[in-house]
Design an enzyme around this catalytic site. Structure first.
Site, PDB file in Angstrom:
ATOM      1  N   GLU A 253       0.729  -1.153  -0.119  1.00  0.00           N
ATOM      2  CA  GLU A 253      -0.163  -0.010  -0.036  1.00  0.00           C
ATOM      3  C   GLU A 253       0.850   1.244  -0.011  1.00  0.00           C
ATOM      4  O   GLU A 253       0.637   2.183   0.978  1.00  0.00           O
ATOM      5  CB  GLU A 253      -0.944   0.032   1.263  1.00  0.00           C
ATOM      6  CG  GLU A 253      -2.167  -1.125   1.067  1.00  0.00           C
ATOM      7  CD  GLU A 253      -3.192  -1.129   2.271  1.00  0.00           C
ATOM      8  OE1 GLU A 253      -2.905  -0.159   3.120  1.00  0.00           O
ATOM      9  OE2 GLU A 253      -4.292  -1.544   1.812  1.00  0.00           O
TER      10      GLU A 253
ATOM     11  N   GLU B 191      -5.361  -7.932  -1.264  1.00  0.00           N
ATOM     12  CA  GLU B 191      -5.773  -7.561   0.008  1.00  0.00           C
ATOM     13  C   GLU B 191      -7.164  -7.015  -0.141  1.00  0.00           C
ATOM     14  O   GLU B 191      -7.645  -6.097  -0.777  1.00  0.00           O
ATOM     15  CB  GLU B 191      -4.980  -6.323   0.861  1.00  0.00           C
ATOM     16  CG  GLU B 191      -5.377  -6.479   2.345  1.00  0.00           C
ATOM     17  CD  GLU B 191      -4.172  -5.466   2.862  1.00  0.00           C
ATOM     18  OE1 GLU B 191      -3.225  -5.557   2.839  1.00  0.00           O
ATOM     19  OE2 GLU B 191      -4.797  -4.550   3.471  1.00  0.00           O
TER      20      GLU B 191
END
Length: 341
Positions: free
Chosen positions: A162, A274
């Site tokens: 991320e 995710e």
């Protein structure tokens, strides 16, 4: 792009998916204590293995694998592995983390090495903080890891968890390129490498924020894109934060349909590494719909990962830790591909 060119490009992009689409859970714990600014309080790290913490991550993976899951993501803080920026792997920490990797490999599954630092070390963005954190220091980490697993075909290299608020996406693309080159030059020539974009590597904005274009320039040393896969994330709650137990969208029309069209037109593939939701009926409805779309578009989506099992307590909002042999509601309803419509 002509259809024949797209088909040949997709075939070149990934050469290891003959076993079918990947489905799995994250096995969290080594990332505990790491914040979104890239700081990690390493004393809060919880190795999710019985011999270190009492958390039976190995047993969780064996349970999930026996029911059809075939890949696990193993997040870890950068500072956990190398307490000194640019330094060598800490022997004690590496022994513990590698034990988790070996437990994963022993199931027969593929195993994703995930550096959980948000494109940062202690608040400084890699290669975009006036020299505070350099590409060379990040490459050093990945060179050491790739050397350890160069001959292990079931390892997947997740470059970074991320990235967010990265000022220059093209500079980030150059960072990812440096890592890919280092991994391949370390002898890991054929494994999957997951390429993360900006904005928390959001699937919804992966194209619009420039990540797809920048990462589309990343190549293997031989100039190919074989096994270089776009890494995307997406949650289903009201603000896409993954912090709520109720879900409000299945992300199909807003995110995965347009992304699938772009991937198909450009001869690329992505992995949803995710996603998650609460153990509630709203999340069962939306998650099953989302993952069913991923399942039926397996030419461009390699699979998905549910967040999260591992060292989380049963009270965690997005808990996926099985209770003995009993799965949570969301896992049993949606995360096993055979249960999807």
């Amino acid at each position: 792009m002509k259809a024949s060119v797209v088909a040949s490009t997709l075939a070149a992009a990934v050469a290891v998916n003959a076993v079918g689409q990947y489905q799995q859970c994250d096995i969290a714990g080594f990332d505990f204590g790491c914040a979104t600014d890239g700081t990690c309080t390493t004393s809060k790290s919880v190795p999710p293995l019985s011999q270190y913490s009492g958390v039976d991550g190995a047993g969780q993976m064996q349970h999930f694998y026996s029911k059809g899951m075939n890949i696990f993501r193993l997040p870890v803080g950068w500072q956990v592995l190398t307490p000194t920026l640019g330094g060598t792997l800490d022997a004690t920490a590496w022994t513990k983390y590698d034990a988790l990797v070996q437990a994963c490999l022993n199931t027969g599954a593929r195993c994703i090495i995930d550096i959980h630092n948000y494109a940062r070390w202690n608040g400084n963005i890699i290669n975009q903080s006036g020299g505070a954190v350099t590409n060379a220091q990040f490459v050093s980490l990945w060179t050491q890891i790739a050397t350890k697993y160069a001959s292990q075909s079931k390892i997947v290299f997740g470059v970074m968890n991320e990235p967010h608020d990265v000022p220059d996406i093209n500079a980030w693309g150059a960072t990812v390129q440096a890592v890919v080159t280092a991994i391949r030059n370390a002898g890991a020539t054929s494994q999957l490498i997951l390429l993360p974009g900006n904005n928390w590597t959001s699937a919804q904005t992966f194209v619009s924020n420039g990540s797809a274009a920048a990462l589309g320039q990343v190549k293997n040393p031989d100039g190919s894109i074989t096994n270089l896969i776009f890494d995307v994330h997406k949650y289903l709650d009201s603000d896409n934060s993954g912090t709520h137990t109720e879900c409000t969208t299945d992300n199909v029309q807003s995110t995965f349909l347009p992304l699938s069209q772009w991937l198909r037109c450009n001869g690329r593939q992505a992995f949803l590494s995710e996603t998650g939701g609460g153990n509630t009926q709203s999340c069962v409805t939306d998650m099953c719909s989302q993952l069913s779309f991923i399942k039926h578009n397996s030419d461009v989506f390699l699979g998905y990962t549910g967040w999260s099992a591992g060292a989380f307590a049963s009270t965690y909002e997005l808990n996926e830790v099985p209770n003995g042999s009993t799965d949570t509601l969301l896992v049993s309803s949606c995360l096993y591909q055979q249960n999807l419509s």
